[in-house]
Design a protein around this motif. Structure first.
Motif, PDB file in Angstrom:
ATOM      1  N   THR A   1     -10.498  45.908 128.153  1.00 47.46           N
ATOM      2  CA  THR A   1      -8.982  45.682 127.845  1.00 47.46           C
ATOM      3  C   THR A   1      -9.034  44.023 127.897  1.00 47.46           C
ATOM      4  O   THR A   1      -9.700  43.247 129.059  1.00 47.46           O
ATOM      5  N   ILE A   2      -8.198  43.731 126.940  1.00 51.27           N
ATOM      6  CA  ILE A   2      -8.190  42.221 126.773  1.00 51.27           C
ATOM      7  C   ILE A   2      -6.509  41.646 127.130  1.00 51.27           C
ATOM      8  O   ILE A   2      -5.745  42.651 126.717  1.00 51.27           O
ATOM      9  N   GLY A   3      -6.453  40.836 128.168  1.00 53.18           N
ATOM     10  CA  GLY A   3      -5.088  40.508 128.544  1.00 53.18           C
ATOM     11  C   GLY A   3      -4.806  39.073 128.207  1.00 53.18           C
ATOM     12  O   GLY A   3      -5.762  38.363 128.232  1.00 53.18           O
ATOM     13  N   GLN A   4      -3.679  38.634 128.172  1.00 55.86           N
ATOM     14  CA  GLN A   4      -3.265  37.315 128.110  1.00 55.86           C
ATOM     15  C   GLN A   4      -2.030  37.128 128.575  1.00 55.86           C
ATOM     16  O   GLN A   4      -0.928  37.805 128.800  1.00 55.86           O
ATOM     17  N   MET A   5      -1.790  35.857 129.349  1.00 48.42           N
ATOM     18  CA  MET A   5      -0.611  35.402 129.910  1.00 48.42           C
ATOM     19  C   MET A   5      -0.379  33.948 129.267  1.00 48.42           C
ATOM     20  O   MET A   5      -1.537  33.073 129.188  1.00 48.42           O
ATOM     21  N   ILE A   6       0.766  33.493 128.941  1.00 46.81           N
ATOM     22  CA  ILE A   6       1.146  32.003 128.896  1.00 46.81           C
ATOM     23  C   ILE A   6       2.108  31.871 129.899  1.00 46.81           C
ATOM     24  O   ILE A   6       3.357  32.589 130.242  1.00 46.81           O
ATOM     25  N   VAL A   7       1.707  30.700 130.570  1.00 46.66           N
ATOM     26  CA  VAL A   7       2.625  30.452 131.875  1.00 46.66           C
ATOM     27  C   VAL A   7       2.826  29.235 132.052  1.00 46.66           C
ATOM     28  O   VAL A   7       2.333  28.157 131.178  1.00 46.66           O
ATOM     29  N   LYS A   8       3.947  28.596 132.614  1.00 46.17           N
ATOM     30  CA  LYS A   8       4.536  26.996 132.763  1.00 46.17           C
ATOM     31  C   LYS A   8       4.436  26.813 134.148  1.00 46.17           C
ATOM     32  O   LYS A   8       4.888  27.629 135.196  1.00 46.17           O
ATOM     33  N   VAL A   9       3.527  26.169 134.656  1.00 46.04           N
ATOM     34  CA  VAL A   9       3.001  25.670 135.848  1.00 46.04           C
ATOM     35  C   VAL A   9       3.441  24.272 136.103  1.00 46.04           C
ATOM     36  O   VAL A   9       3.240  23.254 135.842  1.00 46.04           O
TER      37      VAL A   9
END
Length: 345
Positions: free
Chosen positions: A311-319
């Motif tokens: 399983t490949i997951g990704q997130m795009i977050v603003k920190v």
């Protein structure tokens, strides 16, 4: 020059080039292609139209011959075969076509039995074998139907059954799912995987659809302008694409960025794309960043996809937060994900 070493079994392209003549002079369809397909594996070749994929696959069964280099199938140089020797070698290879190539004037059973009949096998024996493979592909009840009475997916199953009639060691799939809807494509992929698992058949598939590669292949070669620009396992290719064209294909399955208007609204500083693998996708990363490291996190995108057993997951977050806290957050994430990279315009 890249040299390929492999066992005597399987398919080996050793520095293969192919030119076609024309009024304006020769055109290069393949240039120095080297790759190896392990016996019993499913190998994908992906590229846009004109990349040389179909020319490459047609060399495996001797329908095309290299201008230079060698194509070895189980240690036999296909380009050196002629006449009866070539026909004998071709019987070990089945081929599935994009447009099905079924005869409209005869029934399904006769279509499937046709390769055996051309080999001189008697009608009764050829029909018995046809019924066996029609049962395997789930079309027993359509044996007496004609192609015009079948759906696209059923026609392709007949094409697969016909390719299996000779019990080939190698199955070649030339854009076999391109004319099918997504649901039917998934069924054909599952059937091809069943063939590989049940019979140990080596499958070489060429396509322009990265979803097909993701769900079907063990390894992949990416082609552009007659050359292999990248090759490796499908998982590594998704996790670490290097060539621009490979990244383009991966993006069709795993989007790499955000719309420009979103980036303009939230700002680019501290905007990160995280790539995660297997157990990493279940980590409570965001909650730790907020509660323990004291930064604010705006999750703008998240998704997961399965690639065979992974399983490949990704997130795009603003920190956002104090510089030292943001730096600590990045260090924390870098130790727990496959990769972290800036999202840029």
């Amino acid at each position: 020059m890249v040299r390929v070493t492999a066992s005597p079994d399987g398919i080996v392209f050793d520095n293969v080039s192919k030119e076609f003549g024309g009024k304006a002079g020769p055109t290069s369809a393949l240039r120095g292609v080297s790759l190896a397909v392990r016996p019993g594996s499913i190998y994908g070749v992906i590229g846009y139209s004109g990349a040389g994929k179909s020319t490459l696959i047609r060399m495996v069964n001797g329908l095309e011959q290299p201008t230079s280099g060698h194509v070895l199938v189980d240690g036999v140089d296909m380009g050196a075969l002629r006449g009866r020797d070539l026909r004998t070698a071709q019987r070990r290879t089945g081929m599935i076509f994009q447009q099905f190539n079924l005869l409209e004037t005869v029934g399904v059973r006769e279509n499937v039995a046709m390769p055996l009949r051309l080999d001189g096998v008697g009608k009764a024996e050829a029909h018995a074998r046809a019924d066996e493979v029609l049962d395997f592909v789930g079309l027993t009840e359509k044996a007496n139907s004609h192609a015009s009475e079948l759906s696209g997916g059923q026609k392709q199953r007949v094409g697969i059954a016909r390719a299996l009639a000779r019990n080939p060691k190698i199955l070649l799939s030339d854009e076999a799912t391109s004319a099918l809807d997504p649901s039917t494509t998934a069924q054909i992929i599952e059937l091809l995987r069943s063939i590989n698992a049940e019979y140990g058949t080596t499958i070489l598939v060429v396509t322009h659809e990265m979803d097909v590669i993701k769900d079907l292949a063990d390894e992949v070669a990416v082609m552009a302008d007659g050359e292999v620009v990248e090759q490796g396992t499908v998982l590594d290719t998704f996790l670490h694409p290097t060539a621009a064209i490979t990244r383009d294909f991966v993006t069709t399955v795993v989007p790499q960025g955000l719309p420009e208007r979103v980036i303009s609204h939230v700002g680019g500083d501290g905007l990160w794309r995280l790539l995660l693998l297997d157990e990493q996708v279940t980590q409570p990363l965001v909650s730790h960043l907020i509660t323990d490291l004291g930064v604010t996190v705006n999750m703008l995108h998240a998704d997961m996809t399965d690639i065979r057993s992974h399983t490949i997951g990704q997130m795009i977050v603003k920190v956002d937060g104090a510089p030292d806290r943001v730096a600590a957050a990045r260090s924390y994430l870098a130790e727990r994900v496959v990769s972290i990279e800036e999202v840029v315009r």
